[in-house]
Each structure stands twice: as structure tokens, then as C-alpha cells.
Enzyme design. Sequence first.
Site, PDB file in Angstrom:
ATOM      1  N   GLU A   1     -25.525   5.497  58.137  1.00 52.62           N
ATOM      2  CA  GLU A   1     -24.856   6.257  57.891  1.00 52.62           C
ATOM      3  C   GLU A   1     -24.007   6.570  57.514  1.00 52.62           C
ATOM      4  O   GLU A   1     -22.683   5.387  57.484  1.00 52.62           O
ATOM      5  CB  GLU A   1     -24.038   6.475  59.390  1.00 52.62           C
ATOM      6  CG  GLU A   1     -25.594   6.857  60.507  1.00 52.62           C
ATOM      7  CD  GLU A   1     -25.534   7.513  62.225  1.00 52.62           C
ATOM      8  OE1 GLU A   1     -24.207   7.454  61.920  1.00 52.62           O
ATOM      9  OE2 GLU A   1     -26.154   7.512  62.735  1.00 52.62           O
TER      10      GLU A   1
ATOM     11  N   GLU B   1     -25.349   1.793  67.287  1.00 52.28           N
ATOM     12  CA  GLU B   1     -23.966   1.967  67.588  1.00 52.28           C
ATOM     13  C   GLU B   1     -23.602   1.758  69.078  1.00 52.28           C
ATOM     14  O   GLU B   1     -23.011   1.880  69.580  1.00 52.28           O
ATOM     15  CB  GLU B   1     -23.254   3.194  67.542  1.00 52.28           C
ATOM     16  CG  GLU B   1     -23.394   3.610  65.795  1.00 52.28           C
ATOM     17  CD  GLU B   1     -22.414   4.990  65.663  1.00 52.28           C
ATOM     18  OE1 GLU B   1     -22.339   5.625  66.585  1.00 52.28           O
ATOM     19  OE2 GLU B   1     -21.730   4.791  64.628  1.00 52.28           O
TER      20      GLU B   1
ATOM     21  N   ASP C   1     -25.269  11.575  70.169  1.00 49.79           N
ATOM     22  CA  ASP C   1     -24.436  12.996  69.840  1.00 49.79           C
ATOM     23  C   ASP C   1     -25.551  14.275  69.454  1.00 49.79           C
ATOM     24  O   ASP C   1     -26.387  14.197  68.270  1.00 49.79           O
ATOM     25  CB  ASP C   1     -23.529  12.611  68.389  1.00 49.79           C
ATOM     26  CG  ASP C   1     -23.306  13.437  67.723  1.00 49.79           C
ATOM     27  OD1 ASP C   1     -22.642  14.624  68.239  1.00 49.79           O
ATOM     28  OD2 ASP C   1     -22.949  13.819  66.464  1.00 49.79           O
TER      29      ASP C   1
ATOM     30  N   TRP D   1     -25.215  10.249  56.181  1.00 50.51           N
ATOM     31  CA  TRP D   1     -25.402  11.283  57.316  1.00 50.51           C
ATOM     32  C   TRP D   1     -25.403  12.914  57.940  1.00 50.51           C
ATOM     33  O   TRP D   1     -23.930  12.581  57.425  1.00 50.51           O
ATOM     34  CB  TRP D   1     -24.800  10.496  58.583  1.00 50.51           C
ATOM     35  CG  TRP D   1     -24.771  11.170  60.293  1.00 50.51           C
ATOM     36  CD1 TRP D   1     -24.474  12.189  60.588  1.00 50.51           C
ATOM     37  CD2 TRP D   1     -26.423  10.520  60.972  1.00 50.51           C
ATOM     38  NE1 TRP D   1     -24.906  11.998  62.265  1.00 50.51           N
ATOM     39  CE2 TRP D   1     -26.447  11.985  62.268  1.00 50.51           C
ATOM     40  CE3 TRP D   1     -27.591  10.022  60.756  1.00 50.51           C
ATOM     41  CZ2 TRP D   1     -27.201  11.627  63.454  1.00 50.51           C
ATOM     42  CZ3 TRP D   1     -28.538  10.075  61.248  1.00 50.51           C
ATOM     43  CH2 TRP D   1     -28.100  10.606  63.138  1.00 50.51           C
TER      44      TRP D   1
ATOM     45  N   TYR E   1     -17.580   6.048  58.795  1.00 48.49           N
ATOM     46  CA  TYR E   1     -17.426   7.176  57.880  1.00 48.49           C
ATOM     47  C   TYR E   1     -15.086   6.877  57.510  1.00 48.49           C
ATOM     48  O   TYR E   1     -15.294   7.417  58.355  1.00 48.49           O
ATOM     49  CB  TYR E   1     -16.811   8.020  59.364  1.00 48.49           C
ATOM     50  CG  TYR E   1     -18.572   8.036  59.730  1.00 48.49           C
ATOM     51  CD1 TYR E   1     -19.126   9.929  59.216  1.00 48.49           C
ATOM     52  CD2 TYR E   1     -19.477   7.527  60.560  1.00 48.49           C
ATOM     53  CE1 TYR E   1     -20.570   9.421  59.482  1.00 48.49           C
ATOM     54  CE2 TYR E   1     -20.566   7.857  61.011  1.00 48.49           C
ATOM     55  CZ  TYR E   1     -21.340   9.115  60.825  1.00 48.49           C
ATOM     56  OH  TYR E   1     -22.256   9.176  61.008  1.00 48.49           O
TER      57      TYR E   1
END
Length: 593
Positions: free
Chosen positions: A503, A413, A163, A548, A468
Site C-alpha cells: 500500500e 497491519e 477502514d 492503495w 504512506y
Amino acid sequence: MLRPLDTATRETKRLDGVWDFRIDRAGEGRDRSWWQGPLPGARPMAVPASFNELVLDKADRDHFGDLWYQTRVRVPRGWAGQRVTLYVESATHRATVWADGVELGSHEGGYLPFELDLTEVARPGDEVLLTFCVNNTLSFQSIPPGVIETDLAGVARQRWFHDFANYAGIHRSVYLVATPHDRIDDVTVTTDIDGTTGVVRLVTATTGDGDVRVVLRDADGAEVAAADGRDVALRVPDARLWGPGHPYLYRATIELGRGQELVDTYAVTVGVRTVAVDGARILLNGEPVYLTGFGMHEDHEAIGKGHCDALMLRDVACLEWINANSVRTSHYPYSSEFMDHCDRAGILVIDETPAVGMNMSIGGGIFGTQGYTTFSPDTANHETQAAHAQVIRELVARDKNHPSVIVWSLANEPESETDAAEAYFKPLFELARELDPTRLVGFVNVMTARYPDCKVSRYADLVMINRYYGWYVFLGDLAVAERALRSELEGWASEGKPIIVTEYGTDTVAGLHDLGSGPWSEEYQTAFLEMSSRVLDEVDAVVGEHPWAFADFQTAPGIVRVDGNKKGLFTRARQPKSAAHWLRQRWAAKRRP
Ligand code: GCB
């Protein structure tokens, strides 16, 4: 391989500036031997910089394939009789180099340095024509991976799975270096603490014989210890230790001599510190440490991933302002200048390889199958693993003497819930530990390999997870997100290892305000951090928090990316969003003893 340094026996010449440049749209340069003379059709290009930000035509900007760079440099006339090398800090993602038409060699990997010998070609006092063919394509055998696909219109396109923008070019400085032929080849520093005495072990490799003398001086230049030999342990009574808030640096000078003759000399900075894991704590110098900070990116407008001292120092000023004591070099090794600064400033570093995007259930940060199997004979395979092992070797070789580095992160990841992932990573963990038994080794776990499904974390000294809850999962419902985060952290905590949440964050458009604290607003980012921080504070095993991200950054275009990723606590121009002020207060409190 040692970094370029000016000493009594060594000289360097930095080649940064405006070079000739050509994008090889037709892929013809190799056939036409563009290294044999002045680059035809060249335009100016800054070194260092990402070429993508300095060409405005879209097809140029998105070009994948060969990029040609050329410069003419005068070899200093005083270098006669010396070994002359070219030291390239970063050519992304690979390069082949010629000097006056002679091929010097090639290097694979865009974020670590390489050195090429041009003694035979370089005539001191004369000019030499240097030509670089930089190539920026990514495949399943490169680190990071990518794939070239043909779209519906029959056009070939480079796709990658990480990303951030696939910036390319010569991203860091290039040096000409003169060293003696018989020389100091490598220096490895490790430190220990024995009561109030610091123990500094220095192992020196040389080419050619001679005697090695090592002198350690304090920050004022006073000699504190000295010894003769290629493997010495210097004892420093009442040593001043290195750490956040007290980044004390000694300096070791290494001399290779024969009788009265000084054959070569080199110097390294030394921070006396230890790092260890004790149950679910990370101990720095025997004391528990709590990490506050960020994963970041080398990313700026106009220069992309090009290194610039001023912009680096602006980043560092922001880190200090917000009371960060640590960073992760997400998702590749950062410039050596940045690493030096972390040593000077007492910033702890989780040093990450460029292995990012090795997970075919995510693309560009977004969950969803990418149409490939991660580990297979045609995708990430033995060749990929060999390239991965090589970046680990090169990373440890480059950064092993930085006291700031406390953790090696082998990947970000990757797929880690399968047997194939375990088979791929187990040998890489073994390699990292063999290369450096003095630091912690880990990798960053992804949300699709939640506790207890991960098959790779068992090889790590600590747990590093990106989560997240409240963004990609349970968007806008922070109450449910809080329960999910707590429950997962409690699961990981039961493993008895330290946890760093590497993150967690929300895309936040600077200036977008919402009394209802809806997603994308500055209010939501603050509410999300308040919620996450409450949970992190409840779990004793959590020893570090890296929201993050440090700053907004450029990515590939995408339907959830508006001119890049907006999860920064700072904007891309390095101005704080409101949540940064909240975090600054929180981290100020964490700093208090
Ligand atoms: C992640 C990745 C990071 C992305 C981030 C996001 O998990 O590690 O590279 O930028 O998520 O914002 O989606």
C-alpha cells in the site's frame, strides 16, 4: 468440503434472489423462535447483497445484532437417495441456519463458505423453509475484531478498527447441493516442473471405499495423463505452464468407482506452476516476477459487498486496462468467482485472511491510540488466536487449488513490534506452512512497526509493507517523503528478502485539480506515484508495487473520510482518475520482457 459443482453424479440449485428479511431491532427473534414458521413482519431483501445498502433508515443501516433471512425452496424430486446439503459462500459475520424448524448448525466468520447437512429434513419433491439468523457484531474474539461501546448518550454502538464499512448480510451465493452418500470429499492439487515436464500431484479424500481414477485433460479436452489412486503424480510432457500472460489451464476429472459403477465424480482446474523465493526475488516457474496491481475491496454502490458477476468483470476489465498482473484480496477472502477469474486471466493473488484492525495504535486507517491494548486477556487473546487459526484453515481449504494464489497473507497491519505480537503470530505462521508448504507465507506490516522494529516479519518468506510517506506522514512534502521512503526500503532490503509495497497512496477527489499539486488533487496523486515509483525502481529487492487502492470505497464516517476512502486509482463507479493513465503507461513498460 468441495465447492458445489454439477457433474454426472452431483447437482446444484442456486438459491439467489429475493428472500424475506427482518432486522431484529429488539433482539427478540431467538426468544420467539422465528425459525419455526414464516418470518413475522418480513420485508424483501436481495441475496446476495449487503443489507445495509438496501435499507434507507439510518438506524436500520447501522444495526448490529441479528438479521433474519428466510426463503422457501423446493428440493428437486430427482434427489431421492442423495445426500442433500446447503452450501453458503458467505454470511457476514456468522450465521445459524434452520430447515423446517430444525437447527442445522452455525458458522463463525463472514468471508468463507460453510456447508450444512439437511438430508434428514429435506424431502425430495417437497418444499423446505430455510431460516438464517445472520449476526454482524464484532468483538475482540472475532476476526476481524471490534467492540461494542456505550456512548455519552448511553447508546450502545458497534465500533471496529478497520477502514471499510462493516457491511453485512448474505454476501455470496447459497446453494442446495445433492451428492452421493459415498463420495469424493476433498481434492488437493500441487504442481511441480521437471525440465519441460509438468508434474501434477492429486490427493483425493473419499468417504466410503472404491477405486479412484484421475484423468488430466488439456484446454481442448484431450487426455494428457491418467492414473489410478488416491495419491497420484501425473507427468505431463511439454507442459504448458501457468502465469500472467499465459494462464493455461488443464482440467482434472476425479472418479470414484466400484467395479463398473460410477459412485462419484468431480473436477478441478489445474494450472502447472511453481512459486519460490530465491534471495530477494520471487520466482514463478523459475523466473523472477514483478507484481503490478492493487489491494482492492469488494465494494459497490447499492450492493455493498454482495457478489455480482457483472461488477466483478468490470473490476477485472479495469485491472487489465491498467496492466495489473496481480492483486491482494485486502482485507478478507474474495468470492470464489473472483478467484476463478484470476486463474483464467493469469492474475497473481496475495490471498489475505480477514484479520484486519488488530492494532490498537490505528483506527479506520488513522494513526492514534484506540484506548485498548491489542493483545491482552480481555482483547486479542487465545480465543482470538483460535478463531484466527480457523480462518487460516478455512482459507487454505477453499483456495489451495487456485494456481493464481502465490502468497497467504495472514493479517493486515497488526501490531507487530511487541513480544505479545510475536507470541501470537509465530504459531499462526507455523500452521500456515504446515497446511500449505508450496506457497509463500507473509503478513502486511504497518508504518508503526518500521524497520528494524518489527518482531513478526522474521517469520515471513517476504516483506509486505504499507507506507504512506507523503500522505499520513510528510503530507504535501514529497521531497522529504522520498528520502524517508528510500531510507526505510533500504533498511528492509538489507534483510535479503523480496519486498512488495502492498500500500502507498493519497486520498484523491476525482475532478479536483490544482496547478500547485496540493493534497487531495488529481495532480498530487500523480506526483506522489511518480515519486514513490522512482524510489521503488531504485531498490532491487522491491519485487512488487500495489498502490492503495484499486477503487474508492465506503468506510465508517470520519473527519478524513468524505463518503468513504478516496485513495482509489478508479472512482467507486470504476472510472479512471488521471493518475490511472500515468500508471497504465508505467505498467505497460514493466510488462515488456
Ligand atoms: C491502511 C490500511 C487500509 C486503509 C489505508 C488508508 O494502511 O491497510 O485498509 O484503507 O491504510 O487509506 O488509510
